[in-house]
Design a protein around this motif. Sequence first.
Motif, PDB file in Angstrom:
ATOM      1  N   ALA A 286       0.977  -1.207   0.045  1.00 41.26           N
ATOM      2  CA  ALA A 286       0.118   0.051  -0.002  1.00 41.26           C
ATOM      3  C   ALA A 286       0.810   1.157   0.068  1.00 41.26           C
ATOM      4  N   LEU A 287       1.979   1.300   0.816  1.00 35.21           N
ATOM      5  CA  LEU A 287       2.774   2.379   0.703  1.00 35.21           C
ATOM      6  C   LEU A 287       3.574   2.743  -0.529  1.00 35.21           C
ATOM      7  N   GLU A 288       3.853   1.638  -1.167  1.00 33.46           N
ATOM      8  CA  GLU A 288       4.355   1.776  -2.407  1.00 33.46           C
ATOM      9  C   GLU A 288       3.575   2.257  -3.354  1.00 33.46           C
ATOM     10  N   ILE A 289       2.412   1.930  -3.421  1.00 34.39           N
ATOM     11  CA  ILE A 289       1.329   2.318  -4.321  1.00 34.39           C
ATOM     12  C   ILE A 289       1.050   4.134  -3.764  1.00 34.39           C
ATOM     13  N   LEU A 290       1.062   4.352  -2.889  1.00 28.21           N
ATOM     14  CA  LEU A 290       1.017   5.799  -2.425  1.00 28.21           C
ATOM     15  C   LEU A 290       2.175   6.548  -2.991  1.00 28.21           C
ATOM     16  N   ARG A 291       3.386   6.078  -2.683  1.00 21.31           N
ATOM     17  CA  ARG A 291       4.825   6.641  -3.155  1.00 21.31           C
ATOM     18  C   ARG A 291       4.602   6.864  -4.738  1.00 21.31           C
ATOM     19  N   ASN A 292       4.134   5.884  -5.224  1.00 15.87           N
ATOM     20  CA  ASN A 292       4.184   5.923  -6.957  1.00 15.87           C
ATOM     21  C   ASN A 292       3.034   6.844  -7.305  1.00 15.87           C
ATOM     22  N   ALA A 293       2.166   7.076  -6.553  1.00 19.75           N
ATOM     23  CA  ALA A 293       0.978   7.877  -7.222  1.00 19.75           C
ATOM     24  C   ALA A 293       1.291   9.499  -7.114  1.00 19.75           C
ATOM     25  N   ASP A 294       0.809   9.986  -8.288  1.00 17.79           N
ATOM     26  CA  ASP A 294       1.142  11.429  -8.282  1.00 17.79           C
ATOM     27  C   ASP A 294       0.005  12.213  -7.643  1.00 17.79           C
ATOM     28  N   GLU A 295      -1.015  11.589  -7.343  1.00 24.14           N
ATOM     29  CA  GLU A 295      -2.054  12.396  -6.578  1.00 24.14           C
ATOM     30  C   GLU A 295      -2.832  11.408  -5.508  1.00 24.14           C
ATOM     31  N   PRO A 296      -3.427  11.847  -4.520  1.00 27.46           N
ATOM     32  CA  PRO A 296      -4.226  11.478  -3.566  1.00 27.46           C
ATOM     33  C   PRO A 296      -5.000  10.178  -3.972  1.00 27.46           C
ATOM     34  N   GLN A 297      -4.969   9.162  -3.290  1.00 26.78           N
ATOM     35  CA  GLN A 297      -5.690   8.096  -3.752  1.00 26.78           C
ATOM     36  C   GLN A 297      -6.622   7.388  -2.495  1.00 26.78           C
ATOM     37  N   THR A 298      -7.572   6.967  -3.058  1.00 26.29           N
ATOM     38  CA  THR A 298      -8.951   6.216  -1.968  1.00 26.29           C
ATOM     39  C   THR A 298      -8.274   5.076  -1.682  1.00 26.29           C
ATOM     40  N   ALA A 299      -9.033   4.506  -0.678  1.00 21.10           N
ATOM     41  CA  ALA A 299      -8.882   3.151  -0.229  1.00 21.10           C
ATOM     42  C   ALA A 299      -9.214   2.270  -1.273  1.00 21.10           C
ATOM     43  N   ALA A 300     -10.475   2.565  -2.067  1.00 22.42           N
ATOM     44  CA  ALA A 300     -10.786   1.703  -3.107  1.00 22.42           C
ATOM     45  C   ALA A 300      -9.946   1.659  -4.264  1.00 22.42           C
ATOM     46  N   ALA A 301      -8.986   2.941  -4.648  1.00 25.16           N
ATOM     47  CA  ALA A 301      -8.155   3.048  -5.640  1.00 25.16           C
ATOM     48  C   ALA A 301      -6.775   2.101  -5.171  1.00 25.16           C
ATOM     49  N   VAL A 302      -6.300   2.140  -3.982  1.00 21.06           N
ATOM     50  CA  VAL A 302      -5.386   1.440  -3.653  1.00 21.06           C
ATOM     51  C   VAL A 302      -5.696  -0.203  -3.544  1.00 21.06           C
TER      52      VAL A 302
ATOM     53  N   GLY B  35     -18.889  11.755  -4.331  1.00 19.75           N
ATOM     54  CA  GLY B  35     -19.287  11.895  -2.675  1.00 19.75           C
ATOM     55  C   GLY B  35     -18.163  11.816  -2.029  1.00 19.75           C
ATOM     56  N   THR B  36     -18.540  11.631  -0.655  1.00 18.08           N
ATOM     57  CA  THR B  36     -17.466  12.072   0.391  1.00 18.08           C
ATOM     58  C   THR B  36     -16.469  10.728   0.300  1.00 18.08           C
ATOM     59  N   GLU B  37     -15.137  11.275   0.391  1.00 12.90           N
ATOM     60  CA  GLU B  37     -14.370  10.066   0.421  1.00 12.90           C
ATOM     61  C   GLU B  37     -12.965  10.473   0.846  1.00 12.90           C
ATOM     62  N   ARG B  38     -12.201   9.457   1.622  1.00 14.95           N
ATOM     63  CA  ARG B  38     -10.740   9.879   2.283  1.00 14.95           C
ATOM     64  C   ARG B  38      -9.810   9.780   1.054  1.00 14.95           C
ATOM     65  N   TYR B  39      -8.945  10.640   1.164  1.00 13.38           N
ATOM     66  CA  TYR B  39      -7.783  10.546   0.011  1.00 13.38           C
ATOM     67  C   TYR B  39      -6.529  10.272   0.932  1.00 13.38           C
ATOM     68  N   TYR B  40      -5.499   9.476   0.443  1.00 13.88           N
ATOM     69  CA  TYR B  40      -4.366   9.382   1.103  1.00 13.88           C
ATOM     70  C   TYR B  40      -3.056   9.857   0.245  1.00 13.88           C
ATOM     71  N   THR B  41      -2.189  10.255   0.883  1.00 17.58           N
ATOM     72  CA  THR B  41      -0.966  10.433   0.194  1.00 17.58           C
ATOM     73  C   THR B  41       0.296   9.907   1.029  1.00 17.58           C
TER      74      THR B  41
END
Lengths: 129, 129
Positions: free
Chosen positions: A8-24, A61-67
């Motif tokens: 999960a951390l690697e996915i966040l690090r490689n992402a260039d924008e905030p990610q939702t749990a669903a995206a991860v 809708g309302t979602e939490r985004y992670y970076t």
Amino acid sequence: MTKAREAALEILRNADEPQTAAAVFQQAGNSCDLATVYRTLHYLEKHGYAESFVLYCNEHGTERYYTALSSGNSGSSAHRHWFHCEGCHRFIEIGNCTVNSLAKEFEIEHNLSVSRHILYFIGRCSDCR
Amino acid sequence: MTKAREAALEILRNADEPQTAAAVFQQAGNSCDLATVYRTLHYLEKHGYAESFVLYCNEHGTERYYTALSSGNSGSSAHRHWFHCEGCHRFIEIGNCTVNSLAKEFEIEHNLSVSRHILYFIGRCSDCR
DNA sequence: CCTTCTTTGCAAATGACTTGCATTTTCAGC
DNA sequence: GCTGAAAATGCAAGTCATTTGCAAAGAAGG
Ligand SMILES: [Mn+2]
Ligand SMILES: [Mn+2]
Ligand SMILES: [Zn+2]
Ligand SMILES: [Zn+2]
């Protein structure tokens, strides 16, 4: 650091924008349960590897985004803020966070402590205006 | 402006901090349905009588908070930002919004348009530190 | 009155997120 | 390596703020 957390951390690090749990979850190729993704993101945030914010958008809708936050101990990345496009739903990073000084003033003025702040812009990007 | 809308708006105007739909519902003395409260708040926001933001807090989870905006046409109130205490869950208003200039710069730099922004502080108030 | 458009109540649905519990991993100590 | 306690995971069910379908109630106008 378990396998799921590392992933999960690697996915966040490689992402260039905030990610939702669903995206991860999806990028992890459904290699683990969605509940595990949620627990994993909580872990990463709690231990300083990531940060999050809730954002409401008409379409999603309302979602939490992670970076990712550069390495809890070593790295120095100040946290980041984002612009969210209501047209294409992409995020664009906002430059240096100038809110800390504002928070400091506020702390002194009211004799309280600000542990974090949330700031983001909503609008339409150059492609979508 | 129906009776339910007038009532909700009055509740927001008299409140000294942002209110959730549930809080408005309760203060309205259950005089109308919760669904109506939600629809009413949507109406007020859409027509410039109120604005809202989503905030996550450990104790209350993710909820949308509404504040009155002084009269859509006449009044001049710039919108407001808030500090939220993680101890007592009260809100304290943050002084003048200095984010607009930041947003303007960002708009020019990226040739896009920022229609609104969300900013709030999280921490512990002087009573709860 | 009568028609039409809007608003409301009620109940069911939605969807992100959380949790209980049984099973599997992890990992320190032998 | 082997072993047992502690932590992590999968699966399924639950939670909770918010939304929505639909039929009944109101408002506006002629
Ligand atoms: Mn979006
Ligand atoms: Mn709170
Ligand atoms: Zn766009
Ligand atoms: Zn407090």
